[in-house]
Design a protein around this motif. Sequence first.
Motif, PDB file in Angstrom:
ATOM      1  N   PRO A  19      11.712   4.251  -6.618  1.00  0.00           N
ATOM      2  CA  PRO A  19      12.500   4.984  -7.616  1.00  0.00           C
ATOM      3  C   PRO A  19      13.875   5.416  -7.121  1.00  0.00           C
ATOM      4  O   PRO A  19      14.740   5.745  -7.923  1.00  0.00           O
ATOM      5  CB  PRO A  19      11.632   6.208  -7.929  1.00  0.00           C
ATOM      6  N   ASN A  20      14.065   5.392  -5.805  1.00  0.00           N
ATOM      7  CA  ASN A  20      15.327   5.925  -5.267  1.00  0.00           C
ATOM      8  C   ASN A  20      15.752   5.076  -4.073  1.00  0.00           C
ATOM      9  O   ASN A  20      15.504   5.430  -2.927  1.00  0.00           O
ATOM     10  CB  ASN A  20      15.109   7.394  -4.861  1.00  0.00           C
ATOM     11  N   PHE A  21      16.414   3.944  -4.365  1.00  0.00           N
ATOM     12  CA  PHE A  21      16.773   3.006  -3.298  1.00  0.00           C
ATOM     13  C   PHE A  21      17.985   3.492  -2.494  1.00  0.00           C
ATOM     14  O   PHE A  21      18.250   2.997  -1.415  1.00  0.00           O
ATOM     15  CB  PHE A  21      17.064   1.626  -3.913  1.00  0.00           C
ATOM     16  N   ASN A  22      18.710   4.454  -3.041  1.00  0.00           N
ATOM     17  CA  ASN A  22      19.912   4.934  -2.342  1.00  0.00           C
ATOM     18  C   ASN A  22      19.898   6.459  -2.205  1.00  0.00           C
ATOM     19  O   ASN A  22      20.721   7.160  -2.788  1.00  0.00           O
ATOM     20  CB  ASN A  22      21.157   4.460  -3.103  1.00  0.00           C
ATOM     21  N   PRO A  23      18.960   6.997  -1.416  1.00  0.00           N
ATOM     22  CA  PRO A  23      18.877   8.458  -1.298  1.00  0.00           C
ATOM     23  C   PRO A  23      20.123   9.082  -0.668  1.00  0.00           C
ATOM     24  O   PRO A  23      20.475  10.216  -1.013  1.00  0.00           O
ATOM     25  CB  PRO A  23      17.634   8.694  -0.433  1.00  0.00           C
ATOM     26  N   ASP A  24      20.809   8.356   0.208  1.00  0.00           N
ATOM     27  CA  ASP A  24      22.026   8.940   0.801  1.00  0.00           C
ATOM     28  C   ASP A  24      23.088   9.191  -0.269  1.00  0.00           C
ATOM     29  O   ASP A  24      23.865  10.138  -0.176  1.00  0.00           O
ATOM     30  CB  ASP A  24      22.611   8.019   1.885  1.00  0.00           C
ATOM     31  N   GLY A  25      23.114   8.333  -1.283  1.00  0.00           N
ATOM     32  CA  GLY A  25      24.056   8.552  -2.389  1.00  0.00           C
ATOM     33  C   GLY A  25      23.540   9.580  -3.380  1.00  0.00           C
ATOM     34  O   GLY A  25      24.316  10.279  -4.029  1.00  0.00           O
ATOM     35  N   ASN A  26      22.213   9.684  -3.493  1.00  0.00           N
ATOM     36  CA  ASN A  26      21.608  10.470  -4.573  1.00  0.00           C
ATOM     37  C   ASN A  26      21.951  11.955  -4.547  1.00  0.00           C
ATOM     38  O   ASN A  26      22.188  12.559  -5.585  1.00  0.00           O
ATOM     39  CB  ASN A  26      20.086  10.302  -4.535  1.00  0.00           C
ATOM     40  N   ASP A  27      21.951  12.538  -3.358  1.00  0.00           N
ATOM     41  CA  ASP A  27      22.142  13.996  -3.296  1.00  0.00           C
ATOM     42  C   ASP A  27      23.604  14.417  -3.153  1.00  0.00           C
ATOM     43  O   ASP A  27      23.896  15.607  -3.094  1.00  0.00           O
ATOM     44  CB  ASP A  27      21.316  14.587  -2.142  1.00  0.00           C
ATOM     45  N   PHE A  44      14.453  -3.427   2.739  1.00  0.00           N
ATOM     46  CA  PHE A  44      14.004  -4.121   1.523  1.00  0.00           C
ATOM     47  C   PHE A  44      13.544  -5.542   1.858  1.00  0.00           C
ATOM     48  O   PHE A  44      12.473  -5.986   1.434  1.00  0.00           O
ATOM     49  CB  PHE A  44      15.182  -4.101   0.536  1.00  0.00           C
ATOM     50  N   LEU A  45      14.343  -6.254   2.652  1.00  0.00           N
ATOM     51  CA  LEU A  45      13.967  -7.628   3.006  1.00  0.00           C
ATOM     52  C   LEU A  45      12.697  -7.643   3.849  1.00  0.00           C
ATOM     53  O   LEU A  45      11.744  -8.364   3.552  1.00  0.00           O
ATOM     54  CB  LEU A  45      15.094  -8.302   3.802  1.00  0.00           C
ATOM     55  N   LYS A  46      12.714  -6.834   4.893  1.00  0.00           N
ATOM     56  CA  LYS A  46      11.620  -6.880   5.863  1.00  0.00           C
ATOM     57  C   LYS A  46      10.302  -6.375   5.271  1.00  0.00           C
ATOM     58  O   LYS A  46       9.254  -6.995   5.445  1.00  0.00           O
ATOM     59  CB  LYS A  46      12.020  -6.021   7.076  1.00  0.00           C
ATOM     60  N   ASN A  47      10.383  -5.251   4.567  1.00  0.00           N
ATOM     61  CA  ASN A  47       9.131  -4.577   4.198  1.00  0.00           C
ATOM     62  C   ASN A  47       8.696  -4.749   2.750  1.00  0.00           C
ATOM     63  O   ASN A  47       7.569  -4.419   2.406  1.00  0.00           O
ATOM     64  CB  ASN A  47       9.241  -3.086   4.530  1.00  0.00           C
ATOM     65  N   ILE A  48       9.589  -5.270   1.918  1.00  0.00           N
ATOM     66  CA  ILE A  48       9.168  -5.531   0.537  1.00  0.00           C
ATOM     67  C   ILE A  48       9.172  -7.030   0.265  1.00  0.00           C
ATOM     68  O   ILE A  48       8.127  -7.616  -0.008  1.00  0.00           O
ATOM     69  CB  ILE A  48      10.035  -4.745  -0.467  1.00  0.00           C
ATOM     70  N   ILE A  49      10.329  -7.654   0.395  1.00  0.00           N
ATOM     71  CA  ILE A  49      10.421  -9.068   0.009  1.00  0.00           C
ATOM     72  C   ILE A  49       9.546  -9.954   0.906  1.00  0.00           C
ATOM     73  O   ILE A  49       8.737 -10.742   0.415  1.00  0.00           O
ATOM     74  CB  ILE A  49      11.899  -9.532   0.038  1.00  0.00           C
ATOM     75  N   LEU A  50       9.711  -9.837   2.214  1.00  0.00           N
ATOM     76  CA  LEU A  50       8.968 -10.751   3.091  1.00  0.00           C
ATOM     77  C   LEU A  50       7.486 -10.396   3.190  1.00  0.00           C
ATOM     78  O   LEU A  50       6.654 -11.261   3.410  1.00  0.00           O
ATOM     79  CB  LEU A  50       9.600 -10.805   4.489  1.00  0.00           C
ATOM     80  N   PHE A  82       9.173   2.847   3.583  1.00  0.00           N
ATOM     81  CA  PHE A  82       9.462   1.486   4.064  1.00  0.00           C
ATOM     82  C   PHE A  82      10.785   1.375   4.806  1.00  0.00           C
ATOM     83  O   PHE A  82      11.179   0.288   5.234  1.00  0.00           O
ATOM     84  CB  PHE A  82       9.368   0.460   2.928  1.00  0.00           C
ATOM     85  N   GLY A  83      11.451   2.498   4.989  1.00  0.00           N
ATOM     86  CA  GLY A  83      12.695   2.446   5.751  1.00  0.00           C
ATOM     87  C   GLY A  83      13.299   3.829   5.837  1.00  0.00           C
ATOM     88  O   GLY A  83      12.836   4.765   5.173  1.00  0.00           O
ATOM     89  N   ARG A  84      14.315   3.944   6.675  1.00  0.00           N
ATOM     90  CA  ARG A  84      15.017   5.223   6.801  1.00  0.00           C
ATOM     91  C   ARG A  84      16.515   4.952   6.762  1.00  0.00           C
ATOM     92  O   ARG A  84      16.999   4.008   7.378  1.00  0.00           O
ATOM     93  CB  ARG A  84      14.630   5.911   8.106  1.00  0.00           C
ATOM     94  N   THR A  85      17.221   5.790   6.030  1.00  0.00           N
ATOM     95  CA  THR A  85      18.663   5.563   5.843  1.00  0.00           C
ATOM     96  C   THR A  85      19.460   6.112   7.018  1.00  0.00           C
ATOM     97  O   THR A  85      18.918   6.793   7.893  1.00  0.00           O
ATOM     98  CB  THR A  85      19.148   6.284   4.575  1.00  0.00           C
ATOM     99  N   LYS A  86      20.749   5.857   6.981  1.00  0.00           N
ATOM    100  CA  LYS A  86      21.637   6.349   8.035  1.00  0.00           C
ATOM    101  C   LYS A  86      21.577   7.872   8.143  1.00  0.00           C
ATOM    102  O   LYS A  86      21.622   8.438   9.225  1.00  0.00           O
ATOM    103  CB  LYS A  86      23.073   5.915   7.720  1.00  0.00           C
ATOM    104  N   GLU A  87      21.465   8.520   6.993  1.00  0.00           N
ATOM    105  CA  GLU A  87      21.465   9.987   7.001  1.00  0.00           C
ATOM    106  C   GLU A  87      20.070  10.570   7.168  1.00  0.00           C
ATOM    107  O   GLU A  87      19.854  11.761   6.960  1.00  0.00           O
ATOM    108  CB  GLU A  87      22.158  10.501   5.725  1.00  0.00           C
ATOM    109  N   GLY A  88      19.116   9.708   7.509  1.00  0.00           N
ATOM    110  CA  GLY A  88      17.778  10.190   7.846  1.00  0.00           C
ATOM    111  C   GLY A  88      16.850  10.398   6.656  1.00  0.00           C
ATOM    112  O   GLY A  88      15.808  11.036   6.788  1.00  0.00           O
TER     113      GLY A  88
END
Length: 557
Positions: free
Chosen positions: A146-154, A197-203, A71-77
């Motif tokens: 399960p992983n809303f912040n993958p850029d932080g995760n690794d 999150f807003l565009k593809n989940i909430i709305l 549902f989205g792609r982060t800054k780090e891809g």
Amino acid sequence: MKNNRYFLLVTGILMILNFSQHIAGQWQGMPQELFTRAEKTWFKETSMNKDVKTFCEKVAELSRYAHTEVFGRTKEGNDLFMVVLANPKVASPAEAAATGKPVIYIQANIHAGEVEGKEASMQLMREICFGPKTPLIDNQILIFCPNFNPDGNDKLSTTSRPSQDGSPALTGVRASGEGYDLNREGIKAEAVETKAFLKNIILKWDPALLIDLHTDNGSWHGYALNYAPAYLTAGSSVVYNFVIDSLLPAVRTSVLERSGIPVFSFGYMSQRPGDQTTFSTYSHLPRYIVNYMGLRNRMAILSETFSHDRFEKRVLSNYLFLVSVLEYTNLNHGKIAEMVKKADEETIRLIREQGGKISKGVTYKITSAPDPIPLLTRETEEYTDENGRTRRRPTGRLLWIDDVKHYNHFVPVTEAVVPWAYLFPAELESVAAKLKEHGIEVKVTDKRYSVTAEQFMISKYTRDSRAAYGGHYAVKVEGHYVSKKIIVDIGSFYVDMRQPLAWLAFYMLEPESDDGFLFWNYFDEYLIARGAGNSSISSLPYPVIKVLKPLKGKEKT
Ligand SMILES: [Zn+2]
């Protein structure tokens, strides 16, 4: 109370003794690919991005209930994965809406050092798809991220979560790839993750309930997990009351009865010699994603596991909490779907009948429950650390403290009139765009109107010199509303408040709001160009005006 305490002690011991067998027992009869890195390493490690990706793809491949989407792609891809579980399976918001079942959204790892929600969500997805928990999707649709912040995760670090006592040894970091704290984004929604999150989940999916999974920072209360609702500010009291009076108390009992694990309201404990012990929750501000949902007339639950528990215990507490919440929502699915629909209808009705006459809070303060509570805590003792400083540490014993003052809700300090509509000039296009990003309907005037409007006159404008939360300089204003005749040009923006998101629009657009667009710098350019902050200007009009009656019939030719 005594029986309850004994029950806690005995079941707590049994639970810990049986915990390894419990986990081992889960391995039977389920696809091996869907066991987590945490389980496979006996909770020495947490799942990496590639593990979560594999899990999300595999579960959709193997299960007839699961649909996985990026549902989205982060800054780090990195891709953001969501998994929709439903029986029968649904693969689009339209299919979900057609079932009439409420959608429940479970989000983990927003702070990527707080990792157990990620593990517990994957375990639970597996057990819904292949194990004993399939009935949890009888009456509701579950969306897991399960992983809303993958850029932080690794970005593994030994120091990102000191209060987790090195369990597991390595975890990710709090910030997103763009450097945002993703749990301060409710209003400004600048991070790519929040926008997705807003565009593809909430709305698109319009979840009736959001569950946001965290780890706390370790005050020495005696609970395995603490929870908080979307605190009530300007939003619907109907959904708030349901969560605090029905849902959360039932979940608390359910977790205790099924496991012996005590869970309770979120708070920080304060014990000063001679003073009554207090237990105080965090904040009502909608920059926190859980509180934000309240302004959308939706339900939300913050879950904070106890950071000093071992990783495996935190995963278990989180898992049991999720199961208990989802059992309750599955059972009460009809009521939940009806309640959020009713909250939207009530909002529109209230504006139609009382717009321009009622007020709601724009700033709030915390207040305590009328009666003191008993609080489960951890006994602590003084010790001297290696630098000769006196510190406190837990003895390992649990201790009830009676007569604790519980600060658990918020009351308005400053109020403002809720209008029929807000109007603002065409040049404030960025404000209109931000409102629309949240799903608020913004129209453009096609006539020139002469209106009697309320306009806030700013007498004092203060802008923080220090940046916070991703380069923002908090703005506060003082002043008062005046009633005046104003000509509204063709092409001005117009927010008719007879819409479900009226409370969110109100909180964003009121100038004195403690978490509104003015606070977050959306009016800086406009106001500074007109002298804001210049001491020689004693009265500056705020550009968003409000009308307290319907606009029609006031066309100016
Ligand atoms: Zn957190």
